[in-house]
Write a protein that holds these residues in place. Structure first.
Motif, PDB file in Angstrom:
ATOM      1  N   UNK A 153      -4.686 -16.586  -1.994  1.00 42.70           N
ATOM      2  CA  UNK A 153      -4.980 -17.472  -0.863  1.00 42.70           C
ATOM      3  C   UNK A 153      -5.689 -16.738   0.259  1.00 42.70           C
ATOM      4  N   UNK A 154      -5.666 -15.406   0.191  1.00 38.40           N
ATOM      5  CA  UNK A 154      -6.190 -14.591   1.278  1.00 38.40           C
ATOM      6  C   UNK A 154      -6.806 -13.328   0.711  1.00 38.40           C
ATOM      7  N   UNK A 155      -7.975 -12.980   1.205  1.00 39.71           N
ATOM      8  CA  UNK A 155      -8.648 -11.752   0.805  1.00 39.71           C
ATOM      9  C   UNK A 155      -8.940 -10.937   2.068  1.00 39.71           C
ATOM     10  N   UNK A 156      -7.936 -10.179   2.531  1.00 40.81           N
ATOM     11  CA  UNK A 156      -8.129  -9.401   3.763  1.00 40.81           C
ATOM     12  C   UNK A 156      -9.067  -8.225   3.539  1.00 40.81           C
ATOM     13  N   UNK A 157      -9.595  -7.721   4.638  1.00 39.51           N
ATOM     14  CA  UNK A 157     -10.415  -6.516   4.546  1.00 39.51           C
ATOM     15  C   UNK A 157      -9.516  -5.355   4.117  1.00 39.51           C
ATOM     16  N   UNK A 158     -10.112  -4.346   3.543  1.00 38.23           N
ATOM     17  CA  UNK A 158      -9.372  -3.163   3.100  1.00 38.23           C
ATOM     18  C   UNK A 158      -8.679  -2.513   4.295  1.00 38.23           C
ATOM     19  N   UNK A 159      -9.352  -2.488   5.451  1.00 32.87           N
ATOM     20  CA  UNK A 159      -8.781  -1.874   6.650  1.00 32.87           C
ATOM     21  C   UNK A 159      -7.535  -2.627   7.113  1.00 32.87           C
ATOM     22  N   UNK A 160      -7.608  -3.956   7.117  1.00 37.34           N
ATOM     23  CA  UNK A 160      -6.465  -4.758   7.550  1.00 37.34           C
ATOM     24  C   UNK A 160      -5.302  -4.588   6.581  1.00 37.34           C
ATOM     25  N   UNK A 161      -5.583  -4.567   5.308  1.00 39.61           N
ATOM     26  CA  UNK A 161      -4.533  -4.391   4.301  1.00 39.61           C
ATOM     27  C   UNK A 161      -3.865  -3.016   4.446  1.00 39.61           C
ATOM     28  N   UNK A 162      -4.648  -1.990   4.708  1.00 43.93           N
ATOM     29  CA  UNK A 162      -4.092  -0.645   4.915  1.00 43.93           C
ATOM     30  C   UNK A 162      -3.225  -0.595   6.167  1.00 43.93           C
ATOM     31  N   UNK A 163      -3.681  -1.259   7.223  1.00 44.16           N
ATOM     32  CA  UNK A 163      -2.905  -1.307   8.465  1.00 44.16           C
ATOM     33  C   UNK A 163      -1.566  -2.014   8.237  1.00 44.16           C
ATOM     34  N   UNK A 164      -1.594  -3.132   7.533  1.00 42.81           N
ATOM     35  CA  UNK A 164      -0.372  -3.882   7.249  1.00 42.81           C
ATOM     36  C   UNK A 164       0.583  -3.036   6.407  1.00 42.81           C
ATOM     37  N   UNK A 165       0.051  -2.325   5.440  1.00 45.16           N
ATOM     38  CA  UNK A 165       0.891  -1.471   4.583  1.00 45.16           C
ATOM     39  C   UNK A 165       1.548  -0.365   5.402  1.00 45.16           C
ATOM     40  N   UNK A 166       0.805   0.247   6.289  1.00 45.41           N
ATOM     41  CA  UNK A 166       1.354   1.301   7.146  1.00 45.41           C
ATOM     42  C   UNK A 166       2.505   0.739   7.993  1.00 45.41           C
ATOM     43  N   UNK A 167       2.305  -0.413   8.563  1.00 47.99           N
ATOM     44  CA  UNK A 167       3.336  -1.040   9.389  1.00 47.99           C
ATOM     45  C   UNK A 167       4.534  -1.441   8.534  1.00 47.99           C
ATOM     46  N   UNK A 168       4.278  -1.944   7.335  1.00 48.60           N
ATOM     47  CA  UNK A 168       5.368  -2.321   6.425  1.00 48.60           C
ATOM     48  C   UNK A 168       6.262  -1.122   6.136  1.00 48.60           C
ATOM     49  N   UNK A 169       5.649   0.020   5.865  1.00 47.91           N
ATOM     50  CA  UNK A 169       6.416   1.227   5.574  1.00 47.91           C
ATOM     51  C   UNK A 169       7.240   1.668   6.790  1.00 47.91           C
ATOM     52  N   UNK A 170       6.672   1.559   7.980  1.00 48.60           N
ATOM     53  CA  UNK A 170       7.403   1.901   9.207  1.00 48.60           C
ATOM     54  C   UNK A 170       8.620   0.989   9.379  1.00 48.60           C
ATOM     55  N   UNK A 171       8.411  -0.294   9.148  1.00 48.70           N
ATOM     56  CA  UNK A 171       9.505  -1.259   9.292  1.00 48.70           C
ATOM     57  C   UNK A 171      10.598  -0.977   8.258  1.00 48.70           C
ATOM     58  N   UNK A 172      10.202  -0.723   7.027  1.00 48.32           N
ATOM     59  CA  UNK A 172      11.192  -0.451   5.982  1.00 48.32           C
ATOM     60  C   UNK A 172      12.000   0.794   6.299  1.00 48.32           C
ATOM     61  N   UNK A 173      11.352   1.832   6.831  1.00 45.48           N
ATOM     62  CA  UNK A 173      12.079   3.040   7.215  1.00 45.48           C
ATOM     63  C   UNK A 173      13.098   2.739   8.306  1.00 45.48           C
ATOM     64  N   UNK A 174      12.705   1.915   9.264  1.00 37.21           N
ATOM     65  CA  UNK A 174      13.629   1.590  10.361  1.00 37.21           C
ATOM     66  C   UNK A 174      14.790   0.705   9.913  1.00 37.21           C
ATOM     67  N   UNK A 175      14.600  -0.058   8.835  1.00 40.25           N
ATOM     68  CA  UNK A 175      15.659  -0.927   8.341  1.00 40.25           C
ATOM     69  C   UNK A 175      16.680  -0.160   7.494  1.00 40.25           C
ATOM     70  N   UNK A 176      16.299   1.000   6.997  1.00 42.35           N
ATOM     71  CA  UNK A 176      17.199   1.762   6.121  1.00 42.35           C
ATOM     72  C   UNK A 176      18.328   2.422   6.856  1.00 42.35           C
TER      73      UNK A 176
END
Length: 108
Positions: A85-108
């Protein structure tokens, strides 16, 4: 229109945990609408990502009050991407992944 309205966003996030949960639920509804109708334009997903994940101020408000809601928003964006449904730019996808990893670390 409400989901991307700055006045609504600021007002709903004043409600802390419940406000962040409401944002998450509306983004879940957007995915449901996309699945059922195929009528959600791709630009909408980009704007959701930029508004709730890329925007540091909004992201931090959600993270402070309900980090699980922020994590779920990111999961929903990935689901929209995986389903095509969505084809984000590579830069946006990388940014989201970086933030996802930060959030997951904080939830652990």
């Amino acid at each position: 229109t409400r989901l991307l309205n700055p006045k609504w966003i600021n007002a709903i996030l004043e409600h802390g945990y419940d406000g962040a949960r409401e944002v998450m639920k509306r983004i879940e509804y957007l995915l449901g609408h996309a699945v059922l109708t195929k009528a959600v334009s791709e630009w909408m997903w980009t704007e959701v990502a930029k508004t709730y994940v890329s925007n540091t101020e909004i992201r931090e408000k959600i993270r402070r009050s309900n980090p699980w809601a922020l994590h779920r928003v990111i999961e929903i964006l990935y689901e929209a991407y995986r389903r095509g449904y969505w084809k984000p730019s590579e830069e946006l996808l990388e940014e989201i992944e970086k933030i996802r990893l930060e959030i997951e670390r904080s939830l652990e």
